[in-house]
Every structure is written in C-alpha cells, then in structure tokens.
Design a protein around this motif. Sequence first.
Motif, PDB file in Angstrom:
ATOM      1  N   LYS A  90       0.825  -1.210   0.000  1.00 32.83           N
ATOM      2  CA  LYS A  90       0.000   0.000   0.000  1.00 32.83           C
ATOM      3  C   LYS A  90       0.859   1.260   0.000  1.00 32.83           C
ATOM      4  O   LYS A  90       0.537   2.246  -0.672  1.00 32.83           O
ATOM      5  N   LYS A  91       1.952   1.238   0.747  1.00 35.94           N
ATOM      6  CA  LYS A  91       2.839   2.396   0.797  1.00 35.94           C
ATOM      7  C   LYS A  91       3.489   2.653  -0.565  1.00 35.94           C
ATOM      8  O   LYS A  91       3.585   3.794  -1.032  1.00 35.94           O
ATOM      9  N   ILE A  92       3.958   1.589  -1.214  1.00 37.76           N
ATOM     10  CA  ILE A  92       4.594   1.734  -2.526  1.00 37.76           C
ATOM     11  C   ILE A  92       3.577   2.232  -3.549  1.00 37.76           C
ATOM     12  O   ILE A  92       3.861   3.141  -4.339  1.00 37.76           O
ATOM     13  N   ALA A  93       2.374   1.643  -3.540  1.00 37.09           N
ATOM     14  CA  ALA A  93       1.334   2.048  -4.495  1.00 37.09           C
ATOM     15  C   ALA A  93       0.966   3.518  -4.310  1.00 37.09           C
ATOM     16  O   ALA A  93       0.820   4.263  -5.291  1.00 37.09           O
ATOM     17  N   SER A  94       0.828   3.958  -3.062  1.00 37.28           N
ATOM     18  CA  SER A  94       0.488   5.362  -2.791  1.00 37.28           C
ATOM     19  C   SER A  94       1.590   6.297  -3.261  1.00 37.28           C
ATOM     20  O   SER A  94       1.316   7.365  -3.824  1.00 37.28           O
ATOM     21  N   ARG A  95       2.816   5.884  -3.049  1.00 35.43           N
ATOM     22  CA  ARG A  95       3.939   6.740  -3.446  1.00 35.43           C
ATOM     23  C   ARG A  95       3.989   6.909  -4.967  1.00 35.43           C
ATOM     24  O   ARG A  95       4.240   8.006  -5.467  1.00 35.43           O
ATOM     25  N   PHE A 148       3.226  10.581  -9.211  1.00 33.25           N
ATOM     26  CA  PHE A 148       3.185  10.312 -10.655  1.00 33.25           C
ATOM     27  C   PHE A 148       4.515   9.695 -11.100  1.00 33.25           C
ATOM     28  O   PHE A 148       5.113  10.071 -12.106  1.00 33.25           O
ATOM     29  N   ALA A 149       5.004   8.723 -10.296  1.00 36.54           N
ATOM     30  CA  ALA A 149       6.336   8.139 -10.502  1.00 36.54           C
ATOM     31  C   ALA A 149       6.231   6.840 -11.288  1.00 36.54           C
ATOM     32  O   ALA A 149       6.278   5.748 -10.713  1.00 36.54           O
ATOM     33  N   THR A 188      11.023   3.234 -10.372  1.00 37.28           N
ATOM     34  CA  THR A 188      10.781   1.823 -10.067  1.00 37.28           C
ATOM     35  C   THR A 188      12.010   1.187  -9.430  1.00 37.28           C
ATOM     36  O   THR A 188      11.901   0.405  -8.480  1.00 37.28           O
ATOM     37  N   LYS A 189      13.194   1.522  -9.934  1.00 37.49           N
ATOM     38  CA  LYS A 189      14.430   0.967  -9.372  1.00 37.49           C
ATOM     39  C   LYS A 189      14.639   1.433  -7.934  1.00 37.49           C
ATOM     40  O   LYS A 189      15.124   0.676  -7.092  1.00 37.49           O
ATOM     41  N   GLU A 190      14.266   2.684  -7.642  1.00 36.21           N
ATOM     42  CA  GLU A 190      14.389   3.190  -6.271  1.00 36.21           C
ATOM     43  C   GLU A 190      13.472   2.418  -5.322  1.00 36.21           C
ATOM     44  O   GLU A 190      13.853   2.074  -4.201  1.00 36.21           O
ATOM     45  N   LEU A 191      12.248   2.142  -5.798  1.00 34.37           N
ATOM     46  CA  LEU A 191      11.305   1.377  -4.981  1.00 34.37           C
ATOM     47  C   LEU A 191      11.753  -0.072  -4.841  1.00 34.37           C
ATOM     48  O   LEU A 191      11.513  -0.712  -3.814  1.00 34.37           O
ATOM     49  N   MET A 192      12.416  -0.594  -5.878  1.00 36.11           N
ATOM     50  CA  MET A 192      12.926  -1.958  -5.828  1.00 36.11           C
ATOM     51  C   MET A 192      13.969  -2.104  -4.721  1.00 36.11           C
ATOM     52  O   MET A 192      14.013  -3.118  -4.011  1.00 36.11           O
ATOM     53  N   LYS A 193      14.798  -1.089  -4.552  1.00 36.18           N
ATOM     54  CA  LYS A 193      15.806  -1.129  -3.491  1.00 36.18           C
ATOM     55  C   LYS A 193      15.138  -1.223  -2.120  1.00 36.18           C
ATOM     56  O   LYS A 193      15.593  -1.957  -1.245  1.00 36.18           O
ATOM     57  N   GLN A 194      14.045  -0.473  -1.944  1.00 38.76           N
ATOM     58  CA  GLN A 194      13.317  -0.535  -0.676  1.00 38.76           C
ATOM     59  C   GLN A 194      12.746  -1.931  -0.443  1.00 38.76           C
ATOM     60  O   GLN A 194      12.730  -2.425   0.685  1.00 38.76           O
ATOM     61  N   TYR A 209      -2.196   1.593 -13.246  1.00 39.45           N
ATOM     62  CA  TYR A 209      -2.840   2.496 -12.290  1.00 39.45           C
ATOM     63  C   TYR A 209      -4.036   1.820 -11.619  1.00 39.45           C
ATOM     64  O   TYR A 209      -4.213   1.930 -10.397  1.00 39.45           O
ATOM     65  N   LEU A 210      -4.861   1.118 -12.405  1.00 41.16           N
ATOM     66  CA  LEU A 210      -6.024   0.440 -11.832  1.00 41.16           C
ATOM     67  C   LEU A 210      -5.598  -0.590 -10.789  1.00 41.16           C
ATOM     68  O   LEU A 210      -6.249  -0.755  -9.751  1.00 41.16           O
ATOM     69  N   PHE A 211      -4.495  -1.285 -11.053  1.00 42.50           N
ATOM     70  CA  PHE A 211      -3.976  -2.265 -10.100  1.00 42.50           C
ATOM     71  C   PHE A 211      -3.521  -1.565  -8.819  1.00 42.50           C
ATOM     72  O   PHE A 211      -3.842  -2.000  -7.705  1.00 42.50           O
ATOM     73  N   LEU A 212      -2.787  -0.465  -8.965  1.00 41.50           N
ATOM     74  CA  LEU A 212      -2.309   0.281  -7.798  1.00 41.50           C
ATOM     75  C   LEU A 212      -3.475   0.844  -6.992  1.00 41.50           C
ATOM     76  O   LEU A 212      -3.464   0.819  -5.754  1.00 41.50           O
ATOM     77  N   HIS A 213      -4.487   1.362  -7.692  1.00 41.69           N
ATOM     78  CA  HIS A 213      -5.667   1.910  -7.016  1.00 41.69           C
ATOM     79  C   HIS A 213      -6.372   0.824  -6.206  1.00 41.69           C
ATOM     80  O   HIS A 213      -6.820   1.065  -5.086  1.00 41.69           O
ATOM     81  N   ARG A 214      -6.442  -0.368  -6.780  1.00 45.19           N
ATOM     82  CA  ARG A 214      -7.094  -1.469  -6.063  1.00 45.19           C
ATOM     83  C   ARG A 214      -6.276  -1.867  -4.841  1.00 45.19           C
ATOM     84  O   ARG A 214      -6.843  -2.151  -3.774  1.00 45.19           O
ATOM     85  N   ILE A 215      -4.958  -1.904  -4.964  1.00 41.42           N
ATOM     86  CA  ILE A 215      -4.099  -2.238  -3.819  1.00 41.42           C
ATOM     87  C   ILE A 215      -4.353  -1.261  -2.672  1.00 41.42           C
ATOM     88  O   ILE A 215      -4.516  -1.651  -1.508  1.00 41.42           O
TER      89      ILE A 215
END
Length: 630
Positions: free
Chosen positions: A425-430, A435-436, A442-448, A490-496
Amino acid sequence: MCSPTNFLYEPFSSDAVTQNYDQNLKCTKCGAYYSMACSLREQNVWTCLFCNQSNSNAELPLVPSNTYTLTSAKKEILSRRTIMIIDAICDPHELNYLVSILCNNYITRQQEPLSIITIQQSGHVILHNAVNHKRDAVFSINEFMTNYNLDELNASYFEKKISEINQESYWFDKSTQGSLRKLLREICKIANKANISSKRDKRCTGLALFVSSVLASQSSLSAYCHIVSFLNGPCTKGGGKVMSRERGESMRQNHHFESKSSQLQLSKSSTKFYKKMLEKFANQTLIYEFFIASLDQIGILEMSPLITSSMAVSQFDSFNDERFAMSFQKYLNLRDHNAIYNCHSKIMTAKNAIVVKDFPKYSLNPKNLSLPLEISLGHNSAEAPIQFQTTFENRTEKYIRIETLLLPKANRSFGAQNEIVFSMKKIASRIIDSFAYSSKHTKELMKQLFLLPNQIRGKDVDMVNLIQWCYHIYRSPILSVRNTSPDERYLFLHRIINASKDTCLSLCKPFIWSYSDLKHDWIVLDVPLTRAQILQDDKTTICVDGGSYLVLRRGKLLEKEGRELCCKFLNDLQRFPQPLYVETKTGGSQDRFLKSKIIPLDITDKETLGTEDMTFNEYFNLFTDLSRSK
C-alpha cells in the motif's frame, strides 16, 4: 529515538456492537473514550487509560468489548444527488446495453435527483433539461470562449450559461421518470446516426466532467453529489486531452515515461488539469466514479487526481459484459446500504492525538477499508495503549466507532503478511501521489523492497517465505510493466490502496483453493515457488482466486463443487468490482497462462521467452548478496 510502529487499520473489517451515544463514556480532560481496560472505582468513577483523569458517572459505564460503536440520529437526512455522464461516442449496440441496464437497475429504484450529461461526437457536451429538451444547455469545444474558459477553469462562465434557465429543471426526479426513459432512448437514436470520420472523434471528457462539477456545486452545499461517468474512449479535445485526433498517433505507453516525449507532456498536462479541477471544487462534496467499457486505455491514469474515494473506477471489455451488469448492481446496493460519508479518524495515545490524514471522507465499501499507519508510541513500556476514534455517517445516523488496543513497541513485527500488505500500500500510494511511473523511480522502490526482509527480522519470521512474498510484489504490476499498460497499472495500484488485506495478498500471490478430504471443506493451499505438483494433476479441480479474477480449473473430480465455491465468491457483495470469471480445463492455453501467474519463471522459461525478468533463484541470490554487503 524510537521509530514508528507499522499498523494496518481496518476499522470495519469486523462487526461491533452498536449502542446509543453516551457523553459519560468520554473523558472530560483528553477526550478519550472508556474501554474495558480502564480501572473502575467505587462511587461510579472510571480512570482514563491515557491521562489518568477520574471521570464520574451516574452509573458505571458499561461497554461489551474494547471495540464498540456509538450512534445518534441526525437532525437532517443526508441529501444526495447523482449526475451521470454518458459517452455517446460508441457502437450503438454498446449504448443500447448501457441504457437498458440503467433503466432496469437505476431508474426503477431512483430516490434522489438525477441529471444527465452526454458527450457527443461533434465536440458537444449537452446538459439535458428534464422538462423541455429544447432548453438543453449545450457546450461546444469548437467555440473559442468555451475552450478558453475550460482551460482557465473559469466556473463562472459555465454557471452563467447553466443559470439562464432554472437549474432545478436539469434534475430528473420520480415525477419525470417517463421523460428520463424517453431521453435515454433518444440518446441511443442519435448515436445510431453518427458518421464515421477520418479522424478520431472529438471526445470532450474533461469538458463534461467540469460542467458536471459546476452543476453539482450550484446545488446545496450540504448535499453529496455522485458524478458517475460511463466512458468508452480517451479524451481527444479540450482540457483533459490525452490523445491526438490523428489516427496515426498513439496514446502514451510505459516507454514514454522514460523521455520527454510529446505523449508524456500531454499526459502531464492532462493530469495537471484534473488536479487543478479538484482543487477548484475542494469545498464541495463531489464524488467522481467511473465505469469504463474499452479494450484499450482511455486515460484513467491522468484522471487519478479525481479518484479520491475507494473503489471508484472499474473497467470492462464492454457494457454488454455480464461483469459490468453485476458490478453496477453491486455498486447500487453498496451505495444504498453500505456506503459511509463524512469519515474522519483520530488516534489517541498517551503522548498526543493524531488525525489520520489519508482517511477517505467517503467509502463505498467500508468493510474493505485497510489503511497503513505509522504510529509513534514513545519509550516507556513494552506495550502502549492506543485508541482509534472514527466518526462517520450514513443517510440517517451519525456514528463514532471506538477501538482500544495495546500495540507492541517499534521494532517488533506485527506479522510478516501484514508487513507485506503495509509495504504494498505504501509503494502504491507513493507511485500514484508522485506520478512516478518511470523505470528510474521503479528501481528506487525496488531497493526498498530488497531491504524489507531485513527490517522484519524476528524469531517467528520465515525468511524464505518472506522473500518469496517480496518476489511476488516484484513480479506484480506494482513494480513490473511487462504486458501491462499505464492505465492497467494504475487500476492495479488503485485497487491495492483500497483493498482489504486478503485481497491485497491474492492480487500479489493468487490463493489456490482445493478440497480437503480430511477437513471435508475447501482450503487454501500454501503452494511453494516450485513446479507445484497439484498443477500437474488433471484429476483435481481447483479454484484460483487472484483478487481481480477467479479461475475454475476443471478436473475429473469435484467440478460441480468447485463451481459452487466460485459462485459463492462471485456473489459476495464485498467483491467489488466484480472479478473476471474464467473456466478452463487442464492443459489448455488458458491453463498454461494460469500456471504462469502462479509459478514464477525458471531458467528454461526465461530463455524461451527472452525476458529480462529475474527468476526466483536470481532474486534470492541478489537479496543474499545485498545482505552480505551491509
């Protein structure tokens, strides 16, 4: 300094006893409410759990548990209106199906004012008059002043045109249902006469949404207005434009986010338009909801600033799709019986009171509400009391839900799966908020994501299983764009963001239901990241629940029982939007696709497909190398 504790707040996931509001249950000093953990003394006095204030009461305060709901009647029934935007630029049969569903499902149960706005092929947006169609308000994107004032988001220009006629004449009610049905049939006839052009149609979605917002803002400020859009394609003209009218030019794709392409600039301009539009009507109680019938993208990614309520957008192949009919029926039932409004939540701790900023003011399906919160608890004890105070209302009642519990201190895990959902949920919101969508972000989020397993280390944590969950996140549209358009992602992230814990987990790693002879019931199997034996078995019927889809994999045994289980899931009101349902036999093309969703790539698959995606072994080795380097 003590780091915050991660917590998944699901205020309505379980039922709570409801009782009449009692002011004596509230602490006179800090505002916390009584809980069963409060100490009671003689002479009907209870001590606040958070500030130690002694509170007197005529009778000892009694509540059945640490979770309860207080209710009180409202002075006025919540007023609600609906504006429907109908995209009439589509196949006539498509529009006929939509109109039929609206007549059979919505109009027959209409209890509130309804306004109809249509998007026409000619670049016109028509606000239909409920009394006399000759007095419709017509806005044309071809007119300079309309286009200019739309770009400037000048509401007064549109207000003046709407107010030339009594604005109440734009609202249908029970007495004008006959006129409403006639209007919808006329809209279908107009679509039948549409001409084919060498260019894409002038679809002015942004203009229609702005006109509807202006109309809604002129009604009572205390009224909630649902702006429900039925769309078939992308906006090609005016504010909110996401696609050129030239048929040779394509809509933005994932690779356009990697450079300063014209498609990306158009996308950013459209997003900025909708963001400013939301700010323009920030003081209004407007709820934007979308039903989309399209095999391709329509620009819902750019409309994301408007999508502030839970589960506000659904996409289907066609309005003739049974999924749409069932989803719309569920939507109406949820809106009439389950939806809550004016929602606010506050967290009480011994240290202070914190307002939950991300709590949605409106929730269509509150039972699925699941919010990731970071709560600072201080340093003093192994466990600390907190209290959630969530206020909300439906059309006739006001409520405050009280939930008091003890949270573990920071650095103590509250469950590996909870941490996984929290991170999803945190990654999807970010991604959505910033608008990333580029590969750099994506690579920055992958590191997290690689760091997550080390942050959840504990005695009871199965590290291999946790890394497997992280690998499933890596493969999902949260971080992967393979075979996924920007709108789909986006639809997938919104659902998450808006899904319950279990739905989030199934979206990431599908649940596999199989019948247990030992338990005489269907159970979820824990399928490892290997060539699972059950998927090689053509005798056993299994049901695969992927959150947004259900697949019945028919075997020689228990086919009827498996279908009954799937029907139970499909008919569940909480499963909204309606999941895609597929039946497949073992060994078919759909079955091979199903296996690819459940079982990750191995080296052979990777070489055959020529993909750069990591296998689980590669992912695990990379995680191990990163851990050793720290």
